[in-house]
Design a protein around this motif. Structure first.
Motif, PDB file in Angstrom:
ATOM      1  N   ALA A 114       0.834  -1.207   0.000  1.00  0.00           N
ATOM      2  CA  ALA A 114       0.000   0.000   0.000  1.00  0.00           C
ATOM      3  C   ALA A 114       0.870   1.260   0.000  1.00  0.00           C
ATOM      4  CB  ALA A 114      -0.932  -0.007   1.210  1.00  0.00           C
ATOM      5  N   VAL A 115       1.921   1.249   0.800  1.00  0.00           N
ATOM      6  CA  VAL A 115       2.835   2.405   0.845  1.00  0.00           C
ATOM      7  C   VAL A 115       3.469   2.617  -0.522  1.00  0.00           C
ATOM      8  CG1 VAL A 115       5.045   3.219   1.793  1.00  0.00           C
ATOM      9  CG2 VAL A 115       3.302   2.266   3.321  1.00  0.00           C
ATOM     10  N   LEU A 116       3.963   1.544  -1.122  1.00  0.00           N
ATOM     11  CA  LEU A 116       4.656   1.662  -2.409  1.00  0.00           C
ATOM     12  C   LEU A 116       3.694   1.937  -3.558  1.00  0.00           C
ATOM     13  CD1 LEU A 116       7.357  -1.095  -1.955  1.00  0.00           C
ATOM     14  CD2 LEU A 116       7.668   1.394  -1.881  1.00  0.00           C
ATOM     15  N   ALA A 117       2.481   1.421  -3.491  1.00  0.00           N
ATOM     16  CA  ALA A 117       1.495   1.706  -4.552  1.00  0.00           C
ATOM     17  C   ALA A 117       1.176   3.191  -4.598  1.00  0.00           C
ATOM     18  CB  ALA A 117       0.226   0.894  -4.314  1.00  0.00           C
ATOM     19  N   ALA A 118       1.161   3.822  -3.438  1.00  0.00           N
ATOM     20  CA  ALA A 118       0.832   5.254  -3.376  1.00  0.00           C
ATOM     21  C   ALA A 118       2.055   6.154  -3.520  1.00  0.00           C
ATOM     22  CB  ALA A 118       0.134   5.558  -2.047  1.00  0.00           C
ATOM     23  N   HIS A 119       3.203   5.714  -2.991  1.00  0.00           N
ATOM     24  CA  HIS A 119       4.342   6.631  -2.893  1.00  0.00           C
ATOM     25  C   HIS A 119       5.657   6.078  -3.413  1.00  0.00           C
ATOM     26  CE1 HIS A 119       1.739   9.095  -0.413  1.00  0.00           C
ATOM     27  NE2 HIS A 119       1.506   8.040   0.347  1.00  0.00           N
ATOM     28  N   GLY A 120       5.636   4.941  -4.083  1.00  0.00           N
ATOM     29  CA  GLY A 120       6.875   4.378  -4.623  1.00  0.00           C
ATOM     30  C   GLY A 120       7.574   5.383  -5.522  1.00  0.00           C
ATOM     31  N   ARG A 121       8.885   5.299  -5.579  1.00  0.00           N
ATOM     32  CA  ARG A 121       9.678   6.301  -6.277  1.00  0.00           C
ATOM     33  C   ARG A 121       9.424   6.345  -7.782  1.00  0.00           C
ATOM     34  NH1 ARG A 121      14.281   5.012  -4.451  1.00  0.00           N
ATOM     35  NH2 ARG A 121      14.090   6.355  -2.666  1.00  0.00           N
ATOM     36  N   THR A 122       9.201   5.180  -8.407  1.00  0.00           N
ATOM     37  CA  THR A 122       9.028   5.156  -9.859  1.00  0.00           C
ATOM     38  C   THR A 122       7.651   4.610 -10.236  1.00  0.00           C
ATOM     39  OG1 THR A 122       9.880   2.906 -10.167  1.00  0.00           O
ATOM     40  CG2 THR A 122      11.516   4.708 -10.147  1.00  0.00           C
ATOM     41  N   LYS A 123       7.286   4.859 -11.459  1.00  0.00           N
ATOM     42  CA  LYS A 123       6.022   4.344 -11.978  1.00  0.00           C
ATOM     43  C   LYS A 123       6.016   2.807 -11.935  1.00  0.00           C
ATOM     44  CE  LYS A 123       3.062   4.774 -16.040  1.00  0.00           C
ATOM     45  NZ  LYS A 123       2.932   5.406 -17.361  1.00  0.00           N
ATOM     46  N   ARG A 124       7.150   2.195 -12.258  1.00  0.00           N
ATOM     47  CA  ARG A 124       7.249   0.731 -12.237  1.00  0.00           C
ATOM     48  C   ARG A 124       7.024   0.185 -10.825  1.00  0.00           C
ATOM     49  NH1 ARG A 124      12.549  -2.854 -13.748  1.00  0.00           N
ATOM     50  NH2 ARG A 124      11.548  -4.877 -13.572  1.00  0.00           N
ATOM     51  N   ILE A 125       7.605   0.837  -9.833  1.00  0.00           N
ATOM     52  CA  ILE A 125       7.428   0.397  -8.438  1.00  0.00           C
ATOM     53  C   ILE A 125       5.965   0.517  -8.040  1.00  0.00           C
ATOM     54  CG2 ILE A 125       7.949   0.982  -6.028  1.00  0.00           C
ATOM     55  CD1 ILE A 125      10.804   1.811  -7.121  1.00  0.00           C
TER      56      ILE A 125
END
Length: 155
Positions: free
Chosen positions: A130-141
């Motif tokens: 959930a954290v990475l879906a919303a705030h991951g550094r890249t579009k791929r992440i």
């Protein structure tokens, strides 16, 4: 000298290959000494590349808490002063915490390298996804994390 007529391997390439073999075969009791010897090589880029491969392989296979703490502590001491290797160990600790659902901090995950964020996004910890879906550094992440969430919570 390396020419097209002379397929001689550069010395640092030969040492790199030898270090990889030695690191893969080293006994636990001799590991710290060998890592220290590799890191004493004058070609620091090559030496650290060999050690990071070793760290990645070993960190991925160590699971029990006591064994992890002992190993990570020993490695931290031997790589001290080498920021790239120190960070890689720290990121393996964070990754391990996320995967094993031990306490971890959102800000640490968001400050982590793209490599670690992507590896975590491919995992199954719903909080991390959930954290990475919303705030991951890249579009791929972000996309990988969203796919992971969808996999965990099929509609």
């Amino acid at each position: 000298m390396h020419t097209e007529d002379s397929p001689e391997e550069p010395a640092e390439h030969a040492r790199f290959g030898r270090y990889l073999v030695e690191l893969e075969q080293v006994a636990d009791r001799d590991e710290v000494e060998l890592v220290g010897r590799v890191l004493a090589d004058p070609d620091q880029v090559m030496a650290q590349a060999a050690v990071v491969r070793h760290v990645d392989r070993r960190a991925a296979e160590l699971r029990p808490e006591a064994a992890w703490q002992e190993w990570a502590g020993a490695m931290a001491r031997v790589v001290d002063g080498r920021p790239f290797l120190v960070r890689r160990l720290e990121e393996w600790s964070l990754y391990r915490s996320v995967v094993l659902r031990l306490p971890w901090h959102r800000d640490d995950l968001l400050a982590a390298s793209d490599r670690l964020q992507l590896r975590t996004a491919a995992g199954s910890n719903p909080e991390a996804l959930a954290v990475l879906a919303a705030h991951g550094r890249t579009k791929r992440i972000r996309s990988t994390a969203r796919a992971g969430l969808a996999r965990l919570n099929p509609a």
